[in-house]
Enzyme design. Structure first.
Site: not given
Ligand SMILES: OC[C@H]1O[C@H](O[C@H]2O[C@H](CO)[C@@H](O)[C@H](O)[C@H]2O)[C@H](O)[C@@H](O)[C@@H]1O
Length: 554
Positions: A300, A498
């Site tokens: 996403d 991340e």
């Protein structure tokens, strides 16, 4: 006796949908929309809702931002109240993998990463179990290792790479506890939500629980655990096959979707804003569903899920058609699940069940071949159900069957030749910071130039599984480059990110709807595993970085 249904209803009206959530999130009190839905209640949910209704009446349904802030201050605690300080009992200062790393700087880095597990550990306080209705967190018995930054609860697919990292760090008890949490969640919910919050419970993430159990069992040689888990693994598998499948080209295939209504609670304002492009409530609701299905995919957001009027992937979030795209990796993972479940039944001596799951796996493999394999591209491709055509856009997941073993090993040579040609044609080896997630520049976080650790892992392991000298050579080159590039970023910032940047060796990623996060669970897990794998011969002194000139043997 308390009315539990009414309590849960009120809790959901606060954290999942309804006027309170709408009023607070649209007031934009916090920079990150996730902050509010993570805050603990000061009173029971029913009382909070009664107070809110009175508050709205008093302010004629149009309270000012200041008044809303005051309401939040008097009714909610700051986020993070659900946890207590915790050091994992099984944390070891010197796990074996460190001693296999030759380069002293890499060894020190491995030791630092091992230390970060302690910072990412979260244990819930007793009150969460006694009074879960005061919290949005989903209570679980065992402590967890979280991704980090804004992500202070478990995330389903992240946990696969975290658990593998923990196993290499010999934190077996923590790894097993996380798996046991997931098994109990399948028992309670029937599936595993996207993350450990009630507001994530309308969707899941790529189903990797069975692969987590397999990793644990392989490390510990403990088949008894696999057998204890089997019922729940089957349960989760059936959930996906019964609730997430559609027909494409005459085959049953799985897609990502969501079962709730309204915007994502944790990104409520953002979703309301993009839904402004649609005029009817029905179209807005479809848009929210596409956004949440995108979140279920874990990617996403990405142009991977855009289908515009012309049937191409140019566009923006308003072109999301996640539910109409059959994703390669989801079907490849379900194949893997069926094979692992069959293997566990075989170990248990359940002949009929073994045959049943082998058959299920064979059917999924047949569907993957028919729906996803594309002779022209030479790889597997997602399938567009609206235009009934393959989507010839690069995503690392186009190689997912190699990672999960969803291909016939007798075809390895042929697949290896075509996959390496595909990689060469797209110049995927030319990026100093790793293979980007797509080649589209949209500003979305799962698009160019961002590089994601789980996807580098998929490529490295997938190429290795092909087991041809050329594919293995490229796998190793990408593995070495990933370790060195992450090390460079760490050296400069003392942080693990991340996501990273394909264009800059040692650069971290950005874009999307929130700031790049540090920590970071899956990044650390992947590097701990790769350091174990390559640490014996990887040296920083030989740190020349390929820009593709010395690409795999041609
Ligand atoms: O708040 C926005 C979205 O954040 C999460 O997604 C991202 O972080 C997760 C944790 O690392 C990761 O699993 C996911 O792949 C990332 O895109 C969350 O999972 C989404 O549901 C949420 O809307």
């Amino acid at each position: 006796m308390k009315n539990e249904g009414a309590t849960e209803d009120a809790q959901h009206q606060i954290y999942c949908h309804g006027p309170l959530l709408h009023t607070v999130q649209m007031a934009h009190l916090f920079k990150d929309s996730k902050t509010f839905v993570d805050m603990k209640l000061k009173n029971r949910p029913e009382k909070t809702m009664q107070d809110f209704n009175k508050f709205m009446l008093k302010h004629n349904n149009t309270p000012s931002e200041l008044e809303i802030r005051d309401f939040v201050d008097t009714h909610f605690e700051e986020r993070g109240k659900e946890f207590e300080p915790w050091t994992p009992n099984d944390w070891k200062e010197n796990p074996e993998f460190l001693s296999t790393i030759n380069d002293p700087d890499l060894r020190q880095w491995g030791s630092d990463l091992n230390g970060i597990w302690k910072e990412l550990g979260r244990k819930m306080i007793e009150d969460v179990h006694k009074h879960p209705e005061y919290y949005s967190i989903i209570p679980v018995d065992h402590p967890v290792i979280v991704p980090g930054g804004r992500f202070i609860e478990f995330y389903y697919w992240d946990s696969y790479w975290i658990i593998r990292g923990l196993l290499y760090s010999e934190m077996y008890e923590t790894a097993r506890g996380m798996i046991e949490n997931f098994l109990s969640i399948v028992q309670r919910f029937g599936f595993i939500p996207n993350g450990g919050r009630v507001y994530y419970s309308g969707r899941s993430q790529p189903p990797l629980l069975t692969a987590m159990v397999k990793s644990y069992v392989d490390f510990k040689k403990d088949y008894s655990f696999a057998l204890e888990a089997l019922d729940m693994l089957e349960h989760e598998f059936e959930y996906w096959m019964n609730n997430h499948t559609v027909q494409a080209k005459g085959y049953d295939v799985a897609i990502y979707k969501d079962s709730s209504t309204g915007p994502r609670p944790e990104s409520y304002r953002e979703d309301i804003i993009t839904s402004g492009a649609f005029s009817t409530d029905e179209d807005k609701e479809h848009h929210y569903s596409e956004l949440k299905a995108g979140a279920e995919s874990g990617m996403d957001f990405s142009s991977r899920w855009f289908i515009n009027e012309n049937g191409t992937s140019d566009g923006d979030l308003t072109d999301l058609k996640t539910r109409s795209i059959v994703p390669v990796e989801l079907n490849a993972i379900l194949y893997w699940n069926a094979k692992i479940i069959a293997e566990f039944h075989d170990k248990a001596g359940n002949k009929a069940k073994f045959a049943e799951y082998e058959l299920k796996a064979a059917k999924i493999l047949e569907a993957i071949q028919a729906v996803h394999w594309n002779d022209e591209a030479g790889v597997w491709l997602d399938y567009d159900m609206i235009n009934q055509k393959p989507r010839n856009y690069f995503v690392p997941t186009n190689l997912a069957p190699l990672w999960t073993g969803a291909f016939n090993s007798s075809d390895s040579e042929r697949i290896s030749t075509s996959v390496l040609k595909y990689i060469d044609d797209l110049k995927l080896d030319s990026y100093p910071g790793g293979v980007p997630n797509t080649l589209a520049h949209t500003g979305e976080q799962w698009d160019f130039p961002n590089v994601w650790p789980p996807m580098q892992y998929l490529l490295i392991v997938g190429l290795e599984n092909l087991d041809t000298p050329e594919a293995k050579k490229l796998s190793e080159r990408w593995g070495h480059r990933w370790v060195k590039s992450n090390f460079e970023a760490y050296k400069q910032t003392q942080a693990m990110f991340e996501k990273y940047d394909a264009l800059r060796f040692g650069g971290h990623g950005g874009g999307g709807e929130y700031e790049v996060q540090k920590g970071f669970g899956w990044s650390n897990g992947v590097i701990v595993e790769l350091l174990t794998k390559y640490g014996g011969d990887l040296s920083l002194s030989n740190s020349a970085v390929s820009t593709g000139d010395d690409a795999f043997s041609k």
